[in-house]
Write an enzyme that holds these catalytic residues in place. Structure first.
Site, PDB file in Angstrom:
ATOM      1  N   SER A 131       0.822  -1.211   0.000  1.00  0.00           N
ATOM      2  CA  SER A 131       0.000   0.000   0.000  1.00  0.00           C
ATOM      3  C   SER A 131       0.859   1.265   0.000  1.00  0.00           C
ATOM      4  O   SER A 131       2.019   1.259   0.415  1.00  0.00           O
ATOM      5  CB  SER A 131      -0.907   0.018   1.225  1.00  0.00           C
ATOM      6  OG  SER A 131      -1.748  -1.111   1.239  1.00  0.00           O
TER       7      SER A 131
HETATM    8  N1  SAH Z   1      -1.228  -4.896   4.027  1.00  0.00           N
HETATM    9  C1  SAH Z   1      -0.402  -4.912   2.828  1.00  0.00           C
HETATM   10  C2  SAH Z   1      -1.187  -4.667   1.580  1.00  0.00           C
HETATM   11  C3  SAH Z   1      -1.867  -5.868   1.178  1.00  0.00           C
HETATM   12  S1  SAH Z   1      -2.576  -5.910  -0.426  1.00  0.00           S
HETATM   13  C4  SAH Z   1       0.739  -3.933   2.968  1.00  0.00           C
HETATM   14  O1  SAH Z   1       1.188  -3.706   4.044  1.00  0.00           O
HETATM   15  O2  SAH Z   1       1.247  -3.426   1.992  1.00  0.00           O
HETATM   16  C5  SAH Z   1      -3.929  -6.971  -0.034  1.00  0.00           C
HETATM   17  C6  SAH Z   1      -3.571  -8.379   0.370  1.00  0.00           C
HETATM   18  O3  SAH Z   1      -4.774  -9.003   0.762  1.00  0.00           O
HETATM   19  C7  SAH Z   1      -3.005  -9.229  -0.760  1.00  0.00           C
HETATM   20  O4  SAH Z   1      -1.769  -9.756  -0.380  1.00  0.00           O
HETATM   21  C8  SAH Z   1      -4.050 -10.329  -0.942  1.00  0.00           C
HETATM   22  O5  SAH Z   1      -3.495 -11.586  -1.296  1.00  0.00           O
HETATM   23  C9  SAH Z   1      -4.688 -10.365   0.421  1.00  0.00           C
HETATM   24  N2  SAH Z   1      -6.029 -10.944   0.468  1.00  0.00           N
HETATM   25  C10 SAH Z   1      -7.004 -10.871  -0.463  1.00  0.00           C
HETATM   26  N3  SAH Z   1      -8.111 -11.516  -0.053  1.00  0.00           N
HETATM   27  C11 SAH Z   1      -7.831 -12.023   1.185  1.00  0.00           C
HETATM   28  C12 SAH Z   1      -8.575 -12.804   2.126  1.00  0.00           C
HETATM   29  N4  SAH Z   1      -9.824 -13.205   1.892  1.00  0.00           N
HETATM   30  N5  SAH Z   1      -7.961 -13.129   3.285  1.00  0.00           N
HETATM   31  C13 SAH Z   1      -6.690 -12.744   3.556  1.00  0.00           C
HETATM   32  N6  SAH Z   1      -5.930 -12.020   2.684  1.00  0.00           N
HETATM   33  C14 SAH Z   1      -6.503 -11.657   1.515  1.00  0.00           C
END
Ligand code: SAH
Length: 228
Positions: A69
């Site tokens: 992010s």
């Molecule tokens: N928190 C991260 C950004 C994550 S992007 C950071 O610090 O940069 C969103 C993430 O959510 C992705 O890695 C994706 O694989 C995960 N994701 C999507 N659906 C999900 C679910 N149902 N449960 C857990 N993780 C999920």
């Protein structure tokens, strides 16, 4: 070099906080949030070939179609959680672990759920190597939260949902906050803050338009209805 880039990132976050104050109601982020942003080496969370962009105020691809992010959004969401040092938090959407690393400096424990097994493994390894020992990464579908460690003092969702997942609302302790992007998973969402009051009622507010990758896992049609 990286140190001055990180300082520049902090200045950009401060500027963007002021610029968005009219929407967010946040004039300045708490000093401890800025200290956490200053401390976490973002270059360790991005792919090697993107390290020279690590401190740009933008999301970056991390593989598997996922992203790390934007620093301003990480800082803002961390601030909105209003954490206390003894808090136990849940993160849904662990990704590369950057958000969890920032938050880990402000609370006592974080459970971070990531659905993609290879990402969950790599992030576990990365956070251990960098010394963020109070983050426990779990592989699974975060829609269901983490009932065995509930209730949580705060829950942060870093993937877009079209409604507030009921399990997460239920796993919030009275007085706790849930920060999450709600809206169309494939375009723009509203960053929302839900606060569970002592009588278990929920008060919510919209903070800012954001664009997150969608929450996957196949539960989108089984929800309790859209958040309003
Ligand atoms: N928190 C991260 C950004 C994550 S992007 C950071 O610090 O940069 C969103 C993430 O959510 C992705 O890695 C994706 O694989 C995960 N994701 C999507 N659906 C999900 C679910 N149902 N449960 C857990 N993780 C999920």
């Amino acid at each position: 070099m990286l140190r001055s880039e990180r300082q520049e990132m902090l200045r950009t976050i401060e500027m963007e906080t002021r610029m968005t104050q009219g929407f967010t109601g946040v004039a300045a982020l708490r000093p401890e949030v800025m200290e956490a942003m200053a401390s976490v080496p973002r270059q360790e969370f991005v792919p090697a070939h993107l390290r020279h962009h690590a401190y740009a105020n933008s999301p970056l691809p991390i593989g598997n179609g996922q992203t790390i992010s934007q620093p301003f959004i990480v800082a803002l969401m961390t601030d909105l959680l209003c954490s206390e040092p003894n808090d136990v938090m849940l993160e849904v959407g662990g990704g590369c672990g950057y958000q969890a690393a920032v938050l880990s400096l402000l609370v006592s424990k974080i459970y971070s759920i990531e659905i993609i097994p290879s990402l969950a493994r790599a992030t576990t390894h990365r956070l251990q190597k960098l010394g963020y020992h109070n983050v426990e990464v779990r592989q699974g579908d975060g829609y269901h939260g983490c009932p065995e460690h509930a209730p949580f003092d705060g829950i942060i969702v870093t993937a877009a949902v079209s409604f507030v997942p009921r399990p997460l609302q239920e796993q919030l302790r009275p007085g706790g906050r849930l920060v999450l992007p709600v809206g169309s998973p494939h375009s723009v969402q509203e960053l929302m803050v839900l606060e569970k009051k002592k009588d278990n009622s929920i008060v919510s507010r919209n903070v800012l338009s954001v664009a997150f990758v969608p929450l996957t896992g196949g539960h989108e049609n089984s929800g309790p209805g859209r958040a309003s």
